[in-house]
Design a protein around this motif. Structure first.
Motif, PDB file in Angstrom:
ATOM      1  N   ILE A 148      28.474  88.978   7.957  1.00  0.00           N
ATOM      2  CA  ILE A 148      29.758  89.416   8.483  1.00  0.00           C
ATOM      3  C   ILE A 148      30.629  88.192   8.708  1.00  0.00           C
ATOM      4  O   ILE A 148      30.192  87.212   9.337  1.00  0.00           O
ATOM      5  N   GLU A 149      31.849  88.290   8.187  1.00  0.00           N
ATOM      6  CA  GLU A 149      32.826  87.225   8.419  1.00  0.00           C
ATOM      7  C   GLU A 149      33.924  87.792   9.307  1.00  0.00           C
ATOM      8  O   GLU A 149      34.570  88.779   8.969  1.00  0.00           O
ATOM      9  N   LEU A 150      34.081  87.159  10.462  1.00  0.00           N
ATOM     10  CA  LEU A 150      35.060  87.600  11.447  1.00  0.00           C
ATOM     11  C   LEU A 150      35.621  86.373  12.150  1.00  0.00           C
ATOM     12  O   LEU A 150      34.853  85.500  12.563  1.00  0.00           O
ATOM     13  N   ALA A 151      36.924  86.300  12.258  1.00  0.00           N
ATOM     14  CA  ALA A 151      37.603  85.199  12.949  1.00  0.00           C
ATOM     15  C   ALA A 151      37.174  83.838  12.399  1.00  0.00           C
ATOM     16  O   ALA A 151      37.021  82.875  13.155  1.00  0.00           O
ATOM     17  N   LEU A 167      46.121  97.320  24.031  1.00  0.00           N
ATOM     18  CA  LEU A 167      44.751  97.049  23.571  1.00  0.00           C
ATOM     19  C   LEU A 167      44.739  96.564  22.134  1.00  0.00           C
ATOM     20  O   LEU A 167      43.990  95.645  21.778  1.00  0.00           O
ATOM     21  N   ASP A 168      45.566  97.196  21.271  1.00  0.00           N
ATOM     22  CA  ASP A 168      45.665  96.752  19.876  1.00  0.00           C
ATOM     23  C   ASP A 168      46.042  95.275  19.817  1.00  0.00           C
ATOM     24  O   ASP A 168      45.415  94.489  19.096  1.00  0.00           O
ATOM     25  N   ASN A 169      47.065  94.894  20.573  1.00  0.00           N
ATOM     26  CA  ASN A 169      47.525  93.499  20.569  1.00  0.00           C
ATOM     27  C   ASN A 169      46.467  92.554  21.123  1.00  0.00           C
ATOM     28  O   ASN A 169      46.268  91.461  20.582  1.00  0.00           O
ATOM     29  N   ASP A 170      45.782  92.951  22.197  1.00  0.00           N
ATOM     30  CA  ASP A 170      44.716  92.118  22.770  1.00  0.00           C
ATOM     31  C   ASP A 170      43.579  91.924  21.770  1.00  0.00           C
ATOM     32  O   ASP A 170      43.058  90.815  21.635  1.00  0.00           O
ATOM     33  N   MET A 171      43.189  93.011  21.088  1.00  0.00           N
ATOM     34  CA  MET A 171      42.104  92.893  20.128  1.00  0.00           C
ATOM     35  C   MET A 171      42.502  91.965  18.981  1.00  0.00           C
ATOM     36  O   MET A 171      41.722  91.099  18.575  1.00  0.00           O
ATOM     37  N   ARG A 172      43.694  92.129  18.461  1.00  0.00           N
ATOM     38  CA  ARG A 172      44.160  91.276  17.358  1.00  0.00           C
ATOM     39  C   ARG A 172      44.222  89.815  17.773  1.00  0.00           C
ATOM     40  O   ARG A 172      43.830  88.931  17.005  1.00  0.00           O
ATOM     41  N   LYS A 173      44.690  89.572  18.980  1.00  0.00           N
ATOM     42  CA  LYS A 173      44.746  88.192  19.478  1.00  0.00           C
ATOM     43  C   LYS A 173      43.337  87.622  19.644  1.00  0.00           C
ATOM     44  O   LYS A 173      43.059  86.501  19.223  1.00  0.00           O
ATOM     45  N   THR A 174      42.443  88.396  20.248  1.00  0.00           N
ATOM     46  CA  THR A 174      41.061  87.945  20.457  1.00  0.00           C
ATOM     47  C   THR A 174      40.357  87.644  19.137  1.00  0.00           C
ATOM     48  O   THR A 174      39.630  86.657  19.018  1.00  0.00           O
ATOM     49  N   LEU A 175      40.587  88.496  18.123  1.00  0.00           N
ATOM     50  CA  LEU A 175      39.937  88.325  16.820  1.00  0.00           C
ATOM     51  C   LEU A 175      40.702  87.381  15.888  1.00  0.00           C
ATOM     52  O   LEU A 175      40.327  87.224  14.729  1.00  0.00           O
ATOM     53  N   LYS A 176      41.768  86.776  16.407  1.00  0.00           N
ATOM     54  CA  LYS A 176      42.564  85.792  15.663  1.00  0.00           C
ATOM     55  C   LYS A 176      43.108  86.373  14.363  1.00  0.00           C
ATOM     56  O   LYS A 176      43.041  85.768  13.293  1.00  0.00           O
ATOM     57  N   ALA A 177      43.660  87.595  14.454  1.00  0.00           N
ATOM     58  CA  ALA A 177      44.117  88.321  13.264  1.00  0.00           C
ATOM     59  C   ALA A 177      45.238  87.615  12.514  1.00  0.00           C
ATOM     60  O   ALA A 177      45.334  87.753  11.290  1.00  0.00           O
ATOM     61  N   ASP A 178      46.068  86.852  13.199  1.00  0.00           N
ATOM     62  CA  ASP A 178      47.133  86.138  12.494  1.00  0.00           C
ATOM     63  C   ASP A 178      46.566  85.058  11.580  1.00  0.00           C
ATOM     64  O   ASP A 178      47.061  84.840  10.474  1.00  0.00           O
ATOM     65  N   GLU A 179      45.522  84.400  12.020  1.00  0.00           N
ATOM     66  CA  GLU A 179      44.894  83.332  11.236  1.00  0.00           C
ATOM     67  C   GLU A 179      43.828  83.870  10.272  1.00  0.00           C
ATOM     68  O   GLU A 179      43.683  83.372   9.155  1.00  0.00           O
TER      69      GLU A 179
END
Length: 172
Positions: free
Chosen positions: A102-105, A60-72
């Motif tokens: 709010i700034e997200l992704a 779930l952690d990895n899915d959330m990070r991918k969905t929220l574009k955490a690398d970028e």
């Protein structure tokens, strides 16, 4: 301080939490008299690393990070813009509304939030919650197992921010 995200899929519910001392710019509020009306203008922000959210499940952690574009876009930033009025700092609890950005992704959106402003022995607590959608930030909810498991577009975010009154006058 903490920020909690609660969501669901067609199979289960989930929750992810970030806690601790978030990176922040001092939050202050002042009353301004404009030609249109009196308004409580706010300054300051809170920034939370996306990777600090813990869903109690590595997948779930990895899915959330991918969905929220955490690398970028590695951070969620909440910038405080205004309140409907100054909070009553002498009462035990005060309820009021305010506007945040709010700034997200990589997307910035403005929202109105409802707050509970609580006095504590060491400062104040600012508590609130609001429903959001992935679409609010041009994101698509994750899907797994060829689309058999689908996260619903809407999710709730609850927050508790610990505010320390640094000069015991009007900053919070």
């Amino acid at each position: 301080s903490s920020i909690k995200i609660h969501g669901s899929s067609n199979v289960n519910t989930f929750g992810c939490t970030a806690t601790g001392a978030f990176q922040s710019k001092p939050i202050a509020c002042e009353y301004k008299n404009t030609k249109a009306n009196m308004q409580a203008v706010m300054q300051g922000s809170v920034t939370v690393a996306i990777k600090s959210f813990d869903c109690k499940n590595r997948l779930l952690d990895n899915d959330m990070r991918k969905t929220l574009k955490a690398d970028e876009f590695p951070h969620l930033t909440i910038q405080f813009l205004e309140l409907e009025r100054l909070p009553d700092v002498d009462s035990e609890v005060d309820f009021l509304s305010g506007k945040v950005q709010i700034e997200l992704a990589g997307k910035q959106r403005q929202f109105y939030l409802r707050y509970a402003f609580n006095k504590t022995p060491n400062g104040y607590l600012l508590k609130g919650s609001r429903a959001f959608t992935f679409a609010d930030f041009d994101l698509s909810p994750p899907k797994k197992v060829g689309g058999l498991i689908r996260v619903k577009d809407d999710f709730d975010v609850g927050f508790t921010l610990v505010l320390i009154d640094t000069d015991k006058v009007s900053a919070f």
